[in-house]
Design a protein around this motif. Structure first.
Motif, PDB file in Angstrom:
ATOM      1  N   GLY A  28     -29.567 -13.610  10.030  1.00 57.03           N
ATOM      2  CA  GLY A  28     -29.347 -12.490  10.937  1.00 57.03           C
ATOM      3  C   GLY A  28     -30.260 -11.327  10.613  1.00 57.03           C
ATOM      4  N   THR A  29     -30.063 -10.285  11.367  1.00 55.80           N
ATOM      5  CA  THR A  29     -30.842  -9.076  11.138  1.00 55.80           C
ATOM      6  C   THR A  29     -29.912  -7.966  10.729  1.00 55.80           C
ATOM      7  N   ARG A  30     -30.460  -7.043  10.013  1.00 59.76           N
ATOM      8  CA  ARG A  30     -29.660  -5.965   9.475  1.00 59.76           C
ATOM      9  C   ARG A  30     -30.551  -4.777   9.211  1.00 59.76           C
ATOM     10  N   SER A  31     -30.194  -3.612   9.748  1.00 58.81           N
ATOM     11  CA  SER A  31     -31.000  -2.415   9.525  1.00 58.81           C
ATOM     12  C   SER A  31     -30.302  -1.524   8.524  1.00 58.81           C
ATOM     13  N   VAL A  32     -31.069  -1.013   7.577  1.00 59.82           N
ATOM     14  CA  VAL A  32     -30.525  -0.173   6.520  1.00 59.82           C
ATOM     15  C   VAL A  32     -31.197   1.182   6.579  1.00 59.82           C
ATOM     16  N   TYR A  33     -30.394   2.227   6.562  1.00 55.07           N
ATOM     17  CA  TYR A  33     -30.951   3.588   6.622  1.00 55.07           C
ATOM     18  C   TYR A  33     -30.938   4.197   5.229  1.00 55.07           C
ATOM     19  N   LEU A  34     -32.096   4.630   4.767  1.00 54.50           N
ATOM     20  CA  LEU A  34     -32.207   5.301   3.477  1.00 54.50           C
ATOM     21  C   LEU A  34     -32.835   6.662   3.679  1.00 54.50           C
ATOM     22  N   CYS A  35     -32.274   7.684   3.050  1.00 53.72           N
ATOM     23  CA  CYS A  35     -32.882   9.018   3.100  1.00 53.72           C
ATOM     24  C   CYS A  35     -34.095   9.023   2.189  1.00 53.72           C
ATOM     25  N   ALA A  36     -35.242   9.260   2.743  1.00 51.88           N
ATOM     26  CA  ALA A  36     -36.454   9.291   1.922  1.00 51.88           C
ATOM     27  C   ALA A  36     -36.505  10.608   1.194  1.00 51.88           C
ATOM     28  N   ALA A  37     -36.178  10.586  -0.042  1.00 49.85           N
ATOM     29  CA  ALA A  37     -36.136  11.832  -0.792  1.00 49.85           C
ATOM     30  C   ALA A  37     -36.374  11.544  -2.250  1.00 49.85           C
ATOM     31  N   SER A  38     -37.318  12.255  -2.805  1.00 49.75           N
ATOM     32  CA  SER A  38     -37.564  12.157  -4.233  1.00 49.75           C
ATOM     33  C   SER A  38     -38.304  13.389  -4.671  1.00 49.75           C
ATOM     34  N   VAL A  39     -38.175  13.671  -5.909  1.00 46.35           N
ATOM     35  CA  VAL A  39     -38.940  14.778  -6.482  1.00 46.35           C
ATOM     36  C   VAL A  39     -39.836  14.195  -7.547  1.00 46.35           C
ATOM     37  N   LEU A 123     -32.421  18.275  -8.291  1.00 46.98           N
ATOM     38  CA  LEU A 123     -33.006  17.098  -7.648  1.00 46.98           C
ATOM     39  C   LEU A 123     -32.460  16.905  -6.249  1.00 46.98           C
ATOM     40  N   ASP A 124     -31.201  17.271  -6.055  1.00 50.55           N
ATOM     41  CA  ASP A 124     -30.565  17.067  -4.759  1.00 50.55           C
ATOM     42  C   ASP A 124     -31.050  18.077  -3.725  1.00 50.55           C
ATOM     43  N   ALA A 125     -31.390  19.285  -4.183  1.00 47.32           N
ATOM     44  CA  ALA A 125     -31.735  20.351  -3.242  1.00 47.32           C
ATOM     45  C   ALA A 125     -33.214  20.399  -2.899  1.00 47.32           C
ATOM     46  N   VAL A 126     -34.072  20.088  -3.838  1.00 50.24           N
ATOM     47  CA  VAL A 126     -35.520  20.238  -3.642  1.00 50.24           C
ATOM     48  C   VAL A 126     -36.204  18.924  -3.970  1.00 50.24           C
ATOM     49  N   HIS A 127     -36.969  18.413  -3.056  1.00 46.37           N
ATOM     50  CA  HIS A 127     -37.697  17.181  -3.324  1.00 46.37           C
ATOM     51  C   HIS A 127     -38.898  17.068  -2.390  1.00 46.37           C
ATOM     52  N   VAL A 128     -39.876  16.305  -2.840  1.00 47.92           N
ATOM     53  CA  VAL A 128     -41.052  15.996  -2.038  1.00 47.92           C
ATOM     54  C   VAL A 128     -41.266  14.491  -2.108  1.00 47.92           C
ATOM     55  N   ASP A 129     -41.346  13.862  -0.946  1.00 46.71           N
ATOM     56  CA  ASP A 129     -41.512  12.410  -0.910  1.00 46.71           C
ATOM     57  C   ASP A 129     -42.938  12.017  -1.273  1.00 46.71           C
ATOM     58  N   PRO A 130     -43.105  11.111  -2.225  1.00 48.08           N
ATOM     59  CA  PRO A 130     -44.446  10.580  -2.477  1.00 48.08           C
ATOM     60  C   PRO A 130     -44.833   9.581  -1.386  1.00 48.08           C
ATOM     61  N   TYR A 337     -45.230  20.643  -2.990  1.00 48.92           N
ATOM     62  CA  TYR A 337     -44.575  20.543  -4.295  1.00 48.92           C
ATOM     63  C   TYR A 337     -44.691  21.861  -5.057  1.00 48.92           C
ATOM     64  N   PHE A 338     -45.894  22.444  -5.084  1.00 49.98           N
ATOM     65  CA  PHE A 338     -46.100  23.686  -5.830  1.00 49.98           C
ATOM     66  C   PHE A 338     -45.319  24.837  -5.200  1.00 49.98           C
ATOM     67  N   GLN A 339     -45.257  24.866  -3.882  1.00 47.20           N
ATOM     68  CA  GLN A 339     -44.503  25.932  -3.220  1.00 47.20           C
ATOM     69  C   GLN A 339     -43.023  25.852  -3.585  1.00 47.20           C
ATOM     70  N   MET A 340     -42.468  24.640  -3.575  1.00 48.87           N
ATOM     71  CA  MET A 340     -41.053  24.497  -3.886  1.00 48.87           C
ATOM     72  C   MET A 340     -40.762  24.830  -5.339  1.00 48.87           C
ATOM     73  N   ARG A 341     -41.652  24.438  -6.227  1.00 50.90           N
ATOM     74  CA  ARG A 341     -41.435  24.694  -7.648  1.00 50.90           C
ATOM     75  C   ARG A 341     -41.609  26.169  -7.996  1.00 50.90           C
ATOM     76  N   LEU A 342     -42.728  26.738  -7.596  1.00 46.70           N
ATOM     77  CA  LEU A 342     -43.076  28.081  -8.051  1.00 46.70           C
ATOM     78  C   LEU A 342     -42.363  29.177  -7.288  1.00 46.70           C
ATOM     79  N   ARG A 343     -41.788  28.852  -6.137  1.00 45.22           N
ATOM     80  CA  ARG A 343     -41.072  29.862  -5.363  1.00 45.22           C
ATOM     81  C   ARG A 343     -39.571  29.822  -5.587  1.00 45.22           C
ATOM     82  N   GLN A 344     -39.138  29.057  -6.569  1.00 46.18           N
ATOM     83  CA  GLN A 344     -37.707  28.969  -6.829  1.00 46.18           C
ATOM     84  C   GLN A 344     -37.155  30.316  -7.289  1.00 46.18           C
ATOM     85  N   PRO A 345     -36.033  30.772  -6.730  1.00 45.79           N
ATOM     86  CA  PRO A 345     -35.405  32.008  -7.223  1.00 45.79           C
ATOM     87  C   PRO A 345     -35.058  31.870  -8.699  1.00 45.79           C
TER      88      PRO A 345
END
Length: 989
Positions: A28-39, A123-130, A337-345
């Protein structure tokens, strides 16, 4: 190099489909949804291994052992529906929630190195997908393309695949169950897996009802037979109520196997028997093999992460999809990546509101511009790990405000290597089991060291072959080299971006070459053949001599032969002789360190911290023409890293990486350094080199050694060194190892501000002569100076604040300091914008001062009233005998009144002009020297007007005297003034 550029070589889509085989149990066929997220970052691999290994300890405390009965697997529809119903009940129960909560806590944990980016970073809040590229076994096995920067950056690729599509059906419509995700060291594999687990814990992977991650490193240490169900409950006790459902229902489970290269898998039936019962105890490697065979839990989805060299350990027929993680092959991802890292409060620390946030924006802007130039840093940041290193280094350079600094530059690089290589073995199938970092220190360290010694940063293919392959003699050595080229080479070496050098290689980050060269030397790898053979023989004979000594001692009691003691002593000579040679080797290390640290040809370069800053952010201004000769290469970090590696903390981290530096060796090197480093430091060093020396002492982290070195520094001249908060912290930390008084501290033109003075406060208290000219110190800084001068431990006797915008408010703070200070004898407020009001305030408080002897108020726009008031107060002062008032707006009447002062009668001398009645002032040379030194910072038109008035005054006084000797003196001074005026008009002064 064989896999260094895999992510750019794209095959047509059809070539991938030829590699797939039908998988047993998939229909059969089966579709799987994954959130593309990584830091992606350097922290992923190391931390993920720790999490997966530690979870077996933390999550199974108080675990109730599961005693499972055998349940037959049923594929009937009614059983499936019943199992699905039970599964839904379990999924809504506390068991799944507890499992998700435990996994989320473990996988969201950030190491100490990440906490510097502020509490808001997670890791949950800020990530950039490779970038992930679909690959094939054919593509993996074929030779790699040329490793050039054109192939590496921003090449269009039609086979890009997102994380959520990894388990989609293949081109033939078959459901993909097994995915192999591979990539070289530093591309972000483990961080991607961490993010996937966190997403599932937070409900962002709804198609997977259960995610079970395993560390293959953890599994490799267990050889006892265990069932799959027992293995799961052993690692994750909260799943004891869920595990019985495995194999009995359509459970949508995802197994994650991280770091498959750590397992030696045998897919032959003769090597690993078939097993379909999750209750049957078998070795952990057999569980993994049968899961991948789809013989055990065929409905389960599996994602495997591994390095390129281990991809072929899984037969292609068991793999539904190959995917290569390519890191940040697009510079836009690097910028994000640099914007997310260096602009962190909170990234810039507790005082980060206002100016610090502007500094963060400025850093991001400069870094983006440097990336757009396609500089070498673009090639480095192709690997997300190096993006982490760049951000951490910038944070260290710009936002360090603690004394002593919480970390060292060497510590950053050592931690960076630990986060990427801790626990990593180069090849688990090799019997030597050599650690990856030890191999790198030996092989790449040799290349780095030879480059430093020859002052070379670019390496050709011949250089690499000469370094890596010349000593390869056995099959094992060649295999290790091939694994290194496939998995690790690109982490340290990258194609050069300079025109005409596209087929040469440079170290990914310039400082990494110096770090590895330093590690190579300190580990003692720099030995001749005779030294290596002698060391091995010494160890062998030393061990044998112990056994022989016991036998001889027994024989000598039975047979009292005189030659036996002689023979016994001869056996000890050889090890002792080579132990002396090893001591000389440590002397050589100390000598190399001193020679490189005080190399005279590097005396007038920028200090090393500015060099690192320029290598990351670039140099603003016109770009160098391609035909222009490059500057000589500088390797001033090399000796500093040598000292930093010897610190206790860095040695402990390197021990974890398989690079052992014994305490005795470090002690003997430090002892030898006292003869070389401290002796050379007593010579006069230029300001930038002195800053490098202080930074070296900070990196060395040896308080006793630093204290002895600092006691020999009575004068510290750091003029024109840009004193950032980090440099101020280093200076305060190093000088704080002793309590001795400093004769002179010169911080002229060092970009100091109020926060700098606050950091340096303990050091400034102990300085007799303090030079703070040309630092833009305003009223706020004067408030700090007031507190300094009023401190009961202050020994400052000579304070120079010339060319600072002190102003009237600053004058008030300084006046308060004068009234209560008991140490100051000389105060220079030359060109500090005091005006009449500021001068009046100072005059009012002068009477309370009992120590001041000389006061410079030149170039402050004083009129007659203020000038004469100061002089009147000075007449009554017990010790003040000299007041500088030149270059002020004093009229002829005021000039005549000041000329009438007599030292013997009034007790004070006012320096106003170059003349004293009909004679030349004895201070004329001092006044002209002050003018010449400060001219670049003064209003040139106003100075020209004052010099013209001085010249007129000299000529008038010369005409009034008949003494030929005095006329000659006038003519000499007039000529000096005319020369200065001429140079001023032509712009040559």
């Amino acid at each position: 190099m064989s896999w260094a550029m895999q992510c750019q070589s794209c095959l047509p889509w059809g070539s991938w489909t030829q590699l797939h085989r039908s998988l047993p149990g998939s229909r059969g066929t089966r579709s799987v949804y994954l959130c593309a997220a990584s830091v992606p970052g350097a922290t992923g691999s190391y931390l993920l291994r720790k999490i997966l290994c530690a979870s077996s300890i933390s999550l199974c405390r108080g675990c109730v052992h599961y005693q499972g009965g055998s349940q037959k697997y049923s594929v009937q529809a009614s059983s499936s529906r019943h199992g699905l119903s039970q599964l839904r009940n379990v999924a809504s129960s506390d068991a799944i929630k507890k499992h998700q909560k435990s996994l989320s806590a473990w996988f969201s944990h950030q190491p100490n190195e990440e906490r510097q980016f502020g509490p808001s970073f997670s890791l949950d809040a800020v990530h950039v997908d490779p970038v992930i590229r679909e690959s094939s076994l054919e593509e993996i096995l074929k030779p790699s393309p040329d490793l050039t920067i054109q192939n590496q950056l921003q090449q269009p690729c039609s086979q890009i695949i997102s994380l959520q599509n990894l388990f989609d059906v293949d081109a033939c419509g078959r459901q993909v169950k097994n995915v192999v995700l591979y990539g070289t060291v530093g591309t972000g594999k483990s961080t991607l897996i961490k993010k996937m687990v966190v997403d599932w814990c937070h409900g962002r992977l709804p198609r997977f009802e259960l995610v079970i991650p395993f560390s293959c490193e953890d599994l490799s240490h267990s050889h006892a037979s265990i069932s799959l169900r027992r293995l799961i409950t052993k690692k994750y006790q909260h799943l004891r109520d869920v595990v019985p459902m495995l194999g009995t229902s359509n459970l949508k489970v995802l197994f994650i196997l991280n770091g498959l290269e750590r397992l030696n898998l045998d897919f032959r039936l003769a090597g690993t028997e078939l097993c379909c019962d999750p209750n049957e105890p078998v070795p952990p490697s057999a569980i993994v093999v049968n899961l991948l065979r789809k013989y055990l839990l065929p409905e389960a989805s599996i994602i495997v992460t591994t390095r390129p060299s281990a991809v072929r350990r899984i037969p292609g027929k068991y793999v539904g999809r190959y995917a290569e993680i390519c890191g940040f092959s697009d510079t836009n991802l690097q910028k994000l990546y640099f914007q997310m890292r260096l602009r962190q409060p909170g990234c810039s620390g507790e005082d980060s509101a206002g100016s610090s946030s502007g500094e963060q924006e400025n850093l991001v802007e400069m870094l983006s511009r440097n990336l757009e130039r396609h500089n070498q840093i673009s090639a480095a940041c192709f690997l997300p790990s190096y993006c982490w290193l760049v951000c951490t280094t910038l944070h260290f350079l710009y936002f360090t405000r603690t004394v002593p600094p919480s970390q060292t530059l060497t510590g950053i690089y050592t931690s960076f290597l630990r986060l990427n290589f801790s626990g990593e073995v180069l090849d688990s199938t090799d019997p030597t089991n050599i650690s990856m970092m030890k191999y790198v220190a030996k092989m790449v360290g040799k290349l780095a060291y030879e480059g430093v010694m020859s002052r070379k940063t670019c390496f050709s293919e011949d250089d690499l072959q000469q370094c890596f392959e010349v000593e390869m003699k056995t099959e094992s050595e060649l295999n290790l080299l091939e694994v290194f080229r496939s998995d690790v080479f690109r982490f340290f070496l990258t194609p050069c971006v300079q025109p005409g050098k596209e087929h040469t290689f440079v170290f990914t980050i310039p400082a990494m070459q110096e770090y590895l060269a330093a590690l190579y030397v300190v580990l003692g790898e720099k030995k001749t053949l005779a030294q290596r053979v002698g060391k091995e023989l010494s160890e062998v004979i030393g061990k044998v001599s112990e056994d022989v000594a016991v036998i001889l001692s027994i024989i000598s009691k039975v047979l009292p032969l005189r030659f036996l003691p002689v023979l016994f002593n001869l056996l000890k000579i050889f090890p002792r002789y080579f132990s002396r040679l090893s001591g000389k080797d440590r002397d050589t290390i100390a000598h190399t360190m001193a020679e490189e640290l005080f190399k005279e040809e590097d005396y007038y370069n920028d200090d090393v911290l500015d060099q690192i800053n320029s290598s990351i952010l670039g140099v603003e201004g016109p770009m160098r023409h391609p035909d222009e000769a490059p500057d000589d290469e500088v390797f001033e970090l090399f000796p500093i890293f040598m000292g930093g590696i010897l610190s206790r903390r860095n040695r402990a981290i390197l021990e974890q990486l398989g690079c052992s530096i014994k305490n005795l060796a470090a002690f003997e090197i430090a002892k030898a350094m006292k003869k070389t480093v401290i002796r050379n430091s007593r010579k006069g060093l230029p300001p930038s080199e002195l800053m490098d020396y202080l930074f070296f002492l900070h990196e060395f982290q040896n308080e006793r050694f630093t204290a002895e070195a600092i006691r020999s520094l009575r004068t510290v001249n750091l003029s024109s060194v840009k004193m950032t908060p980090l440099k101020c912290s280093v200076l305060a930390s190093v000088m704080g190892t002793t309590c001795h008084e400093v004769e002179e501290l010169n911080l002229t033109s060092c970009n100091l501000d109020t926060s700098s003075l606050r950091i340096l406060f303990p050091v400034l208290l102990r300085c007799k002569a303090l030079h703070l000219q040309l630092n833009s110190l305003g009223s706020d800084a004067c408030k700090e100076i007031r507190d300094l001068l009023l401190h009961d431990k202050c020994v400052v006797s000579n304070l120079r604040l010339a060319n600072n915008p002190v102003g009237e408010q600053g004058a008030l703070y300084l006046a308060e300091a004068l009234a209560g200070n008991r140490s100051l004898t000389y105060l220079s407020l030359l060109h500090t914008a005091l005006g009449d009001q500021g001068t009046e305030v100072i005059a009012q408080h002068l009477a309370k001062n009992q120590r001041l002897q000389e006061l410079n108020l030149g170039y402050n726009s004083l009129t007659d009233t203020a000038a004469l008031h100061v002089v009147e107060v000075a007449k009554k002062h017990a010790t003040l005998d000299k007041v500088h008032l030149y270059f002020n707006d004093i009229s002829e009447d005021g000039k005549r009144a000041l000329h009438g002062l007599r030292m013997d009668r009034d007790g004070v001398r006012a320096l106003v002009f170059l003349t004293a009645g009909t004679d030349v002032s004895e201070y004329w040379a001092n006044i002209l020297n002050v003018v010449q030194r400060n001219l670049p910072f003064w209003d040139r038109e106003r100075v020209r007007q004052h010099l013209a008035l001085i010249l007129q005054d000299l000529e008038s006084s010369r005409r009034q005297t008949a003494n030929p000797w005095r006329k000659a003196k006038f003519l000499r001074v007039e000529s000096e003034v005319k020369k200065m005026l001429g140079k001023l008009q032509h712009g040559t002064l």
